[in-house]
Write a protein that holds these residues in place. Sequence first.
Motif, PDB file in Angstrom:
ATOM      1  N   SER A  26       0.725  -1.155   0.105  1.00 52.80           N
ATOM      2  CA  SER A  26      -0.087   0.073  -0.245  1.00 52.80           C
ATOM      3  C   SER A  26       0.941   1.200   0.081  1.00 52.80           C
ATOM      4  O   SER A  26       1.789   1.396   0.668  1.00 52.80           O
ATOM      5  N   GLU A  28       0.639   3.876   1.583  1.00 53.69           N
ATOM      6  CA  GLU A  28       0.355   4.435   2.923  1.00 53.69           C
ATOM      7  C   GLU A  28       0.881   3.604   4.044  1.00 53.69           C
ATOM      8  O   GLU A  28       1.319   3.845   5.086  1.00 53.69           O
ATOM      9  N   GLU A  88      -6.142  -0.163  -2.365  1.00 55.22           N
ATOM     10  CA  GLU A  88      -5.399  -0.382  -1.233  1.00 55.22           C
ATOM     11  C   GLU A  88      -4.021  -0.432  -1.367  1.00 55.22           C
ATOM     12  O   GLU A  88      -3.140   0.059  -0.622  1.00 55.22           O
ATOM     13  N   GLY A  92      -3.970   3.513  -0.566  1.00 53.00           N
ATOM     14  CA  GLY A  92      -3.850   3.278   1.136  1.00 53.00           C
ATOM     15  C   GLY A  92      -5.186   2.733   1.524  1.00 53.00           C
ATOM     16  O   GLY A  92      -5.897   2.279   0.880  1.00 53.00           O
ATOM     17  N   GLN A  93      -5.399   2.761   2.546  1.00 48.03           N
ATOM     18  CA  GLN A  93      -6.387   2.234   3.335  1.00 48.03           C
ATOM     19  C   GLN A  93      -7.627   3.235   3.647  1.00 48.03           C
ATOM     20  O   GLN A  93      -8.717   2.872   4.159  1.00 48.03           O
ATOM     21  N   SER A  94      -7.581   4.550   3.244  1.00 50.50           N
ATOM     22  CA  SER A  94      -8.560   5.519   3.305  1.00 50.50           C
ATOM     23  C   SER A  94      -8.979   5.756   2.017  1.00 50.50           C
ATOM     24  O   SER A  94      -8.156   6.465   1.295  1.00 50.50           O
ATOM     25  N   ARG A 107      -0.150  10.833   3.827  1.00 47.92           N
ATOM     26  CA  ARG A 107      -0.791   9.857   4.946  1.00 47.92           C
ATOM     27  C   ARG A 107      -1.210  10.991   6.075  1.00 47.92           C
ATOM     28  O   ARG A 107      -2.112  10.874   6.763  1.00 47.92           O
ATOM     29  N   ARG A 111      -4.746  11.819   7.541  1.00 47.22           N
ATOM     30  CA  ARG A 111      -5.238  11.445   8.960  1.00 47.22           C
ATOM     31  C   ARG A 111      -5.688  12.835   9.727  1.00 47.22           C
ATOM     32  O   ARG A 111      -6.855  12.726  10.332  1.00 47.22           O
ATOM     33  N   GLY A 138      -9.971   2.513   7.001  1.00 44.24           N
ATOM     34  CA  GLY A 138      -8.942   3.644   7.325  1.00 44.24           C
ATOM     35  C   GLY A 138      -9.459   4.906   8.282  1.00 44.24           C
ATOM     36  O   GLY A 138      -8.939   5.097   9.219  1.00 44.24           O
ATOM     37  N   HIS A 167      -7.231  -5.179   9.502  1.00 47.11           N
ATOM     38  CA  HIS A 167      -6.613  -4.008   9.657  1.00 47.11           C
ATOM     39  C   HIS A 167      -6.790  -3.571  11.147  1.00 47.11           C
ATOM     40  O   HIS A 167      -5.889  -3.091  11.740  1.00 47.11           O
TER      41      HIS A 167
END
Length: 362
Positions: A26, A28, A88, A92-94, A107, A111, A138, A167
């Motif tokens: 990923s 991120e 992903e 990334g996961q978001s 990243r 956040r 995420g 996750h």
Amino acid sequence: MDSYTLFFTASLIGVGLYWFLFVLGSAEQKGKHAVHLSSGSISAEKVLDNYNQYSSFFRRPKEILETAEDKVPAFVDTFYNLVTDIYEWGWGQSFHFSPSIPGKSHREATRLHEEMVVDLLGSKPGDRVLDAGCGVGGPMRAIAAHSGANVVGITINEYQVKRARIHNKKAGLDGLCQVITGNFLSMPFDNDSFDAAYSIEATCHAPKLEEVYAEIFRVLEPGGMYVSYEWVTTELYDNGDADHVEIVQGIERGDALPGLRSYRDIAEIARKVGFEVVKEKDLAKPPAKPWWSRLKMGKVAYWRNHILVSVLSWIGIAPQGTVDVHEMLCKTAVYLTEGGETEIFTPMYMILCRKPESVKSS
């Protein structure tokens, strides 16, 4: 070519392939590698057929509401089976955008964009918060970690639920984060059962926004807050401009949208279902830095990854049809960038609402 040169060249190629296949995860946070790209809950031999069906269904998004509204959830589920691993791996996961912040990585900016939800909702330890359209979780993990609240996520895609749970456990947040499979148009939750709720770039998949807003209104307790980041066309969008129409339709086709809404519609719909509108703001407007800069900077990575996906598909590691899906996402990135640069589209029109204290759902 002497043996030394041959050995050096072979070693270099071998190291490069190893990095691409086993190290590059990923963008991120490692957790999905190229060799593990899958099609979610769709069997490998059916990926191409499912992609072709999806592509045909969303070719003319505006017509969906007139002829096949009831089929939208199933095709959104298909879309996320097709793209979840690619998202992903490469993003990334978001699965959302955020404004660029000078001096911050993508990243970190992501956040902070997610943690702003906590500030808007005023969530605290012990609260029960709904994530409507949670993806692989995420945002859920960032919000739970920042607030200490118990976050319950719902997504229509069963494969995303499995990924989110993995996750959550890896992050040590499975005690605060719960994920279930379900349709946010008809949620399996009791009336007045959440202290707060949010959705981050998720309700754009609903055929009718009032249906998902009404359902969120139902499960919120009186006085509960709801915030959503919406995908909308802006005041600069002109539906008589052929270029504008092409950009918007490109975004709709590539992101499983039954039709983008105007920013003007959002507060009106929220009030229609009973919410008090506390605040609305396009978080993409200056002084926010361009959210689409990440897409532009990723052009080289997109095509590098596309070559890799093509190779993996050719040798049978990635399912047939993965190349078509990745190509679709590359084209969609261009339309999204154009939407941002022309300022006719924003993926982060924020609306903050409150369920009146006097109203209990029946």
